[in-house]
Design a protein around this motif. Structure first.
Motif, mmCIF file in Angstrom:
data_model
loop_
_atom_site.group_PDB
_atom_site.id
_atom_site.type_symbol
_atom_site.label_atom_id
_atom_site.label_comp_id
_atom_site.label_asym_id
_atom_site.label_seq_id
_atom_site.Cartn_x
_atom_site.Cartn_y
_atom_site.Cartn_z
ATOM 1 N N UNK A 128 0.803 -1.215 0.000
ATOM 2 C CA UNK A 128 0.000 0.000 0.000
ATOM 3 C C UNK A 128 0.840 1.272 0.000
ATOM 4 N N UNK A 129 2.107 1.181 0.369
ATOM 5 C CA UNK A 129 2.984 2.352 0.347
ATOM 6 C C UNK A 129 3.634 2.563 -1.021
ATOM 7 N N UNK A 130 3.335 1.696 -1.972
ATOM 8 C CA UNK A 130 3.860 1.852 -3.323
ATOM 9 C C UNK A 130 5.214 1.227 -3.548
ATOM 10 N N UNK A 131 5.633 0.344 -2.644
ATOM 11 C CA UNK A 131 6.923 -0.330 -2.792
ATOM 12 C C UNK A 131 6.735 -1.746 -3.306
ATOM 13 N N UNK A 132 7.611 -2.155 -4.204
ATOM 14 C CA UNK A 132 7.578 -3.532 -4.695
ATOM 15 C C UNK A 132 8.123 -4.473 -3.621
ATOM 16 N N UNK A 133 7.459 -5.584 -3.398
ATOM 17 C CA UNK A 133 7.907 -6.571 -2.417
ATOM 18 C C UNK A 133 8.995 -7.422 -3.061
ATOM 19 N N UNK A 134 10.229 -7.183 -2.645
ATOM 20 C CA UNK A 134 11.380 -7.828 -3.286
ATOM 21 C C UNK A 134 12.156 -8.731 -2.339
ATOM 22 N N UNK A 135 11.538 -9.107 -1.212
ATOM 23 C CA UNK A 135 12.214 -10.034 -0.305
ATOM 24 C C UNK A 135 12.118 -11.457 -0.859
ATOM 25 N N UNK A 136 12.878 -12.357 -0.314
ATOM 26 C CA UNK A 136 12.951 -13.716 -0.840
ATOM 27 C C UNK A 136 11.807 -14.584 -0.375
ATOM 28 N N UNK A 137 10.577 -14.210 -0.727
ATOM 29 C CA UNK A 137 9.395 -14.942 -0.279
ATOM 30 C C UNK A 137 8.554 -15.459 -1.442
ATOM 31 N N UNK A 138 9.107 -15.433 -2.659
ATOM 32 C CA UNK A 138 8.377 -15.921 -3.830
ATOM 33 C C UNK A 138 8.772 -17.367 -4.125
ATOM 34 N N UNK A 139 7.775 -18.190 -4.315
ATOM 35 C CA UNK A 139 7.984 -19.587 -4.692
ATOM 36 C C UNK A 139 7.138 -19.871 -5.926
ATOM 37 N N UNK A 140 7.780 -20.376 -6.976
ATOM 38 C CA UNK A 140 7.023 -20.644 -8.197
ATOM 39 C C UNK A 140 7.585 -21.857 -8.921
ATOM 40 N N UNK A 141 6.743 -22.477 -9.711
ATOM 41 C CA UNK A 141 7.151 -23.551 -10.609
ATOM 42 C C UNK A 141 6.517 -23.286 -11.969
ATOM 43 N N UNK A 142 7.203 -23.698 -13.024
ATOM 44 C CA UNK A 142 6.677 -23.496 -14.369
ATOM 45 C C UNK A 142 7.250 -24.547 -15.313
ATOM 46 N N UNK A 143 6.445 -24.958 -16.278
ATOM 47 C CA UNK A 143 6.890 -25.772 -17.396
ATOM 48 C C UNK A 143 7.040 -24.870 -18.607
ATOM 49 N N UNK A 144 8.119 -25.055 -19.355
ATOM 50 C CA UNK A 144 8.363 -24.273 -20.561
ATOM 51 C C UNK A 144 8.477 -25.226 -21.740
ATOM 52 N N UNK A 145 7.565 -25.075 -22.704
ATOM 53 C CA UNK A 145 7.603 -25.884 -23.921
ATOM 54 C C UNK A 145 8.276 -25.082 -25.026
ATOM 55 N N UNK A 146 9.367 -25.632 -25.577
ATOM 56 C CA UNK A 146 10.113 -24.974 -26.646
ATOM 57 C C UNK A 146 9.812 -25.656 -27.983
ATOM 58 N N UNK A 147 9.780 -24.854 -29.040
ATOM 59 C CA UNK A 147 9.599 -25.400 -30.373
ATOM 60 C C UNK A 147 10.414 -24.641 -31.394
ATOM 61 N N UNK A 148 11.076 -25.385 -32.309
ATOM 62 C CA UNK A 148 11.809 -24.758 -33.408
ATOM 63 C C UNK A 148 11.690 -25.637 -34.644
ATOM 64 N N UNK A 149 12.396 -25.291 -35.685
ATOM 65 C CA UNK A 149 12.266 -26.023 -36.949
ATOM 66 C C UNK A 149 12.740 -27.467 -36.838
ATOM 67 N N UNK A 150 13.536 -27.768 -35.819
ATOM 68 C CA UNK A 150 14.062 -29.121 -35.677
ATOM 69 C C UNK A 150 13.297 -30.011 -34.716
ATOM 70 N N UNK A 151 12.322 -29.465 -33.980
ATOM 71 C CA UNK A 151 11.581 -30.289 -33.035
ATOM 72 C C UNK A 151 11.116 -29.486 -31.830
ATOM 73 N N UNK A 152 10.862 -30.171 -30.738
ATOM 74 C CA UNK A 152 10.347 -29.524 -29.533
ATOM 75 C C UNK A 152 10.926 -30.186 -28.293
ATOM 76 N N UNK A 153 10.832 -29.490 -27.187
ATOM 77 C CA UNK A 153 11.297 -30.015 -25.908
ATOM 78 C C UNK A 153 10.548 -29.305 -24.795
ATOM 79 N N UNK A 154 10.581 -29.877 -23.599
ATOM 80 C CA UNK A 154 9.930 -29.283 -22.433
ATOM 81 C C UNK A 154 10.925 -29.281 -21.279
#
Length: 205
Positions: free
Chosen positions: A84-110
């Motif tokens: 509420x004070x307009x500051x970004x919360x930048x302490x080490x309290x973020x936990x995330x997971x993600x899958x990234x699917x890649x694709x190019x002319x030769x195939x794909x990978x995750x």
């Protein structure tokens, strides 16, 4: 008892029919409300959106965006909550997971990526071609609920380098007690190079 004429309605009204057969003007309403929209500033490396969270009215919020940065291959768009004070919360309290699917002319990978006690959430690649924008959406919950931790899920599509594309699907939680007032989307390298556009929606309880 006879013909009657309804007065002219105010704007954004519709004709409502009751169970008794009477008609009247009523206000339009929707469970999905556009809270704000705008564009990205091409002379800035971040976008701050504040003041629209209200968990007493809305159960979820959806942020949709399309923008671009051409700093270098492998750069990411990142997310942080703001207080509420307009500051970004930048302490080490973020936990995330993600899958990234890649694709190019030769195939794909995750591949899988994660952040464990990070100071941000990685949302998407940026790419390095000024004509191929990054597009994504973030669904957020528990923003102002002091009994829960702010959470979100996201989905994005972008160019990674000059020869492949990447689709991200992930989720995150901020584990410190916080009542957030907004969020920041920012580039980890250089400014946004396309004006792009964004919109924030609230979904009523």
């Amino acid at each position: 008892s006879g013909l009657q004429r309804l007065a002219k309605p105010a704007s954004d009204m519709y004709l409502k029919n009751t169970s008794a057969g009477a008609v009247s003007w009523a206000s339009l309403s929707s469970d999905c409300v556009k809270l704000a929209n705008g564009t990205f500033n091409t002379s800035a490396s971040q976008l701050d959106i504040d003041g629209y969270f209200n968990d007493s009215t809305y159960a979820y919020y959806k942020f949709i965006f399309s923008t671009q940065s051409t700093g270098a291959s492998g750069n990411t768009i990142r997310f942080r909550w703001r207080n509420s004070s307009g500051s970004a919360l930048s302490d080490g309290a973020y936990y995330y997971t993600a899958d990234i699917a890649y694709g190019n002319s030769g195939g794909s990978s995750v591949s899988a990526t994660r952040g464990w006690g990070h100071d941000h959430v990685a949302i998407s690649h940026f790419g390095n071609d000024n004509n191929e924008r990054t597009t994504g959406e973030i669904t957020m919950a528990n923003a102002t609920d002091s009994n829960s931790r702010p959470t979100g899920i996201y989905h994005s599509f972008a160019k990674d380098g000059s020869s492949q594309f990447a689709t991200w699907k992930g989720g995150f939680m901020y584990t410190n007690a916080a009542t957030v007032n907004g969020f920041r989307l920012y580039s980890d390298h250089g400014n946004f190079t396309q004006t792009g556009h964004w919109a924030l929606y609230g979904f009523k309880k």
